[in-house]
Design a protein around this motif. Sequence first.
Motif, PDB file in Angstrom:
ATOM      1  N   ARG A 164       1.803 -40.691  32.338  1.00 16.63           N
ATOM      2  CA  ARG A 164       0.881 -41.723  31.869  1.00 16.63           C
ATOM      3  C   ARG A 164       1.145 -41.962  30.385  1.00 16.63           C
ATOM      4  N   ALA A 165       1.520 -43.197  30.062  1.00 13.22           N
ATOM      5  CA  ALA A 165       1.821 -43.521  28.670  1.00 13.22           C
ATOM      6  C   ALA A 165       1.640 -45.010  28.441  1.00 13.22           C
ATOM      7  N   GLU A 166       1.470 -45.355  27.164  1.00 15.19           N
ATOM      8  CA  GLU A 166       1.416 -46.752  26.757  1.00 15.19           C
ATOM      9  C   GLU A 166       2.416 -46.947  25.624  1.00 15.19           C
ATOM     10  N   LEU A 167       2.974 -48.121  25.550  1.00 16.97           N
ATOM     11  CA  LEU A 167       3.866 -48.476  24.451  1.00 16.97           C
ATOM     12  C   LEU A 167       3.092 -49.405  23.522  1.00 16.97           C
ATOM     13  N   VAL A 168       2.821 -48.905  22.313  1.00 19.36           N
ATOM     14  CA  VAL A 168       2.039 -49.678  21.343  1.00 19.36           C
ATOM     15  C   VAL A 168       2.802 -49.693  20.023  1.00 19.36           C
ATOM     16  N   ASP A 169       3.167 -50.882  19.587  1.00 15.78           N
ATOM     17  CA  ASP A 169       3.886 -51.045  18.318  1.00 15.78           C
ATOM     18  C   ASP A 169       5.079 -50.110  18.190  1.00 15.78           C
ATOM     19  N   GLY A 170       5.864 -49.986  19.260  1.00 21.26           N
ATOM     20  CA  GLY A 170       7.071 -49.185  19.214  1.00 21.26           C
ATOM     21  C   GLY A 170       6.862 -47.689  19.360  1.00 21.26           C
ATOM     22  N   GLN A 171       5.642 -47.260  19.631  1.00 22.54           N
ATOM     23  CA  GLN A 171       5.349 -45.835  19.802  1.00 22.54           C
ATOM     24  C   GLN A 171       4.834 -45.579  21.203  1.00 22.54           C
ATOM     25  N   LEU A 172       5.371 -44.549  21.857  1.00 23.06           N
ATOM     26  CA  LEU A 172       4.856 -44.151  23.157  1.00 23.06           C
ATOM     27  C   LEU A 172       3.669 -43.224  22.949  1.00 23.06           C
ATOM     28  N   ILE A 173       2.556 -43.567  23.562  1.00 20.97           N
ATOM     29  CA  ILE A 173       1.336 -42.765  23.474  1.00 20.97           C
ATOM     30  C   ILE A 173       1.151 -42.109  24.830  1.00 20.97           C
ATOM     31  N   TYR A 174       1.232 -40.772  24.841  1.00 19.91           N
ATOM     32  CA  TYR A 174       1.199 -40.010  26.086  1.00 19.91           C
ATOM     33  C   TYR A 174      -0.189 -39.446  26.379  1.00 19.91           C
ATOM     34  N   ASN A 175      -0.288 -38.883  27.581  1.00 16.25           N
ATOM     35  CA  ASN A 175      -1.475 -38.144  28.012  1.00 16.25           C
ATOM     36  C   ASN A 175      -2.745 -38.980  27.971  1.00 16.25           C
ATOM     37  N   GLN A 176      -2.651 -40.162  28.504  1.00 22.88           N
ATOM     38  CA  GLN A 176      -3.831 -41.001  28.602  1.00 22.88           C
ATOM     39  C   GLN A 176      -4.821 -40.343  29.560  1.00 22.88           C
ATOM     40  N   ALA A 177      -6.052 -40.261  29.151  1.00 25.71           N
ATOM     41  CA  ALA A 177      -7.075 -39.613  29.970  1.00 25.71           C
ATOM     42  C   ALA A 177      -7.298 -40.384  31.270  1.00 25.71           C
ATOM     43  N   VAL A 178      -7.558 -39.650  32.328  1.00 24.16           N
ATOM     44  CA  VAL A 178      -7.913 -40.260  33.597  1.00 24.16           C
ATOM     45  C   VAL A 178      -9.333 -40.788  33.471  1.00 24.16           C
ATOM     46  N   PRO A 179      -9.605 -42.014  33.914  1.00 24.05           N
ATOM     47  CA  PRO A 179     -10.952 -42.573  33.783  1.00 24.05           C
ATOM     48  C   PRO A 179     -11.996 -41.708  34.500  1.00 24.05           C
ATOM     49  N   SER A 180     -13.171 -41.617  33.890  1.00 22.48           N
ATOM     50  CA  SER A 180     -14.263 -40.829  34.469  1.00 22.48           C
ATOM     51  C   SER A 180     -14.860 -41.543  35.681  1.00 22.48           C
ATOM     52  N   THR A 181     -15.680 -40.833  36.421  1.00 20.72           N
ATOM     53  CA  THR A 181     -16.335 -41.409  37.596  1.00 20.72           C
ATOM     54  C   THR A 181     -17.233 -42.574  37.196  1.00 20.72           C
ATOM     55  N   ILE A 182     -17.997 -42.421  36.124  1.00 19.01           N
ATOM     56  CA  ILE A 182     -18.894 -43.507  35.695  1.00 19.01           C
ATOM     57  C   ILE A 182     -18.073 -44.731  35.284  1.00 19.01           C
ATOM     58  N   HIS A 183     -16.945 -44.512  34.644  1.00 16.59           N
ATOM     59  CA  HIS A 183     -16.057 -45.620  34.281  1.00 16.59           C
ATOM     60  C   HIS A 183     -15.606 -46.358  35.540  1.00 16.59           C
ATOM     61  N   GLN A 184     -15.199 -45.614  36.548  1.00 17.67           N
ATOM     62  CA  GLN A 184     -14.730 -46.225  37.790  1.00 17.67           C
ATOM     63  C   GLN A 184     -15.855 -46.975  38.504  1.00 17.67           C
ATOM     64  N   MET A 185     -17.074 -46.438  38.459  1.00 20.44           N
ATOM     65  CA  MET A 185     -18.219 -47.116  39.088  1.00 20.44           C
ATOM     66  C   MET A 185     -18.513 -48.444  38.393  1.00 20.44           C
ATOM     67  N   ILE A 186     -18.504 -48.424  37.070  1.00 16.22           N
ATOM     68  CA  ILE A 186     -18.751 -49.650  36.307  1.00 16.22           C
ATOM     69  C   ILE A 186     -17.639 -50.661  36.582  1.00 16.22           C
ATOM     70  N   LEU A 187     -16.404 -50.199  36.583  1.00 11.77           N
ATOM     71  CA  LEU A 187     -15.269 -51.071  36.866  1.00 11.77           C
ATOM     72  C   LEU A 187     -15.404 -51.721  38.239  1.00 11.77           C
ATOM     73  N   SER A 188     -15.812 -50.945  39.222  1.00  9.36           N
ATOM     74  CA  SER A 188     -15.971 -51.461  40.580  1.00  9.36           C
ATOM     75  C   SER A 188     -17.036 -52.551  40.635  1.00  9.36           C
ATOM     76  N   GLU A 189     -18.169 -52.311  39.974  1.00 14.55           N
ATOM     77  CA  GLU A 189     -19.244 -53.310  39.948  1.00 14.55           C
ATOM     78  C   GLU A 189     -18.785 -54.590  39.248  1.00 14.55           C
ATOM     79  N   LEU A 190     -18.136 -54.439  38.101  1.00 14.64           N
ATOM     80  CA  LEU A 190     -17.654 -55.614  37.368  1.00 14.64           C
ATOM     81  C   LEU A 190     -16.625 -56.389  38.191  1.00 14.64           C
ATOM     82  N   HIS A 191     -15.728 -55.679  38.821  1.00 16.65           N
ATOM     83  CA  HIS A 191     -14.725 -56.327  39.668  1.00 16.65           C
ATOM     84  C   HIS A 191     -15.394 -57.157  40.750  1.00 16.65           C
ATOM     85  N   THR A 192     -16.392 -56.591  41.407  1.00 15.55           N
ATOM     86  CA  THR A 192     -17.089 -57.286  42.486  1.00 15.55           C
ATOM     87  C   THR A 192     -17.795 -58.541  41.977  1.00 15.55           C
ATOM     88  N   VAL A 193     -18.532 -58.408  40.876  1.00 25.63           N
ATOM     89  CA  VAL A 193     -19.281 -59.541  40.327  1.00 25.63           C
ATOM     90  C   VAL A 193     -18.328 -60.656  39.890  1.00 25.63           C
TER      91      VAL A 193
END
Length: 80
Positions: free
Chosen positions: A22-51
């Motif tokens: 898991r990494a992102e490329l930002v301004d020429g730098q690889l940023i590693y170890n992105q945190a896995v989204p929490s359960t509450i994050h996933q619940m909010i994402l699901s609701e927003l997606h549906t709406v």
Amino acid sequence: MALAQTKHCTEDDYYNLPEDVRAELVDGQLIYNQAVPSTIHQMILSELHTVINNYIKSTGGSCRVFPLPSPSNYAQTGKP
């Protein structure tokens, strides 16, 4: 004392990473170890997606909503 030099990474570097890294490329730098989204994050994402998806469908819009992470290149497109 010399300063540590950092490598300027490219899209090729990013796309050549192993799939399980898991990494992102930002301004020429690889940023590693992105945190896995929490359960509450996933619940909010699901609701927003549906709406948002229901609104687009009810108004006859042609947009699509994708709740999953996907590679994006903001630099070239100017949009996600």
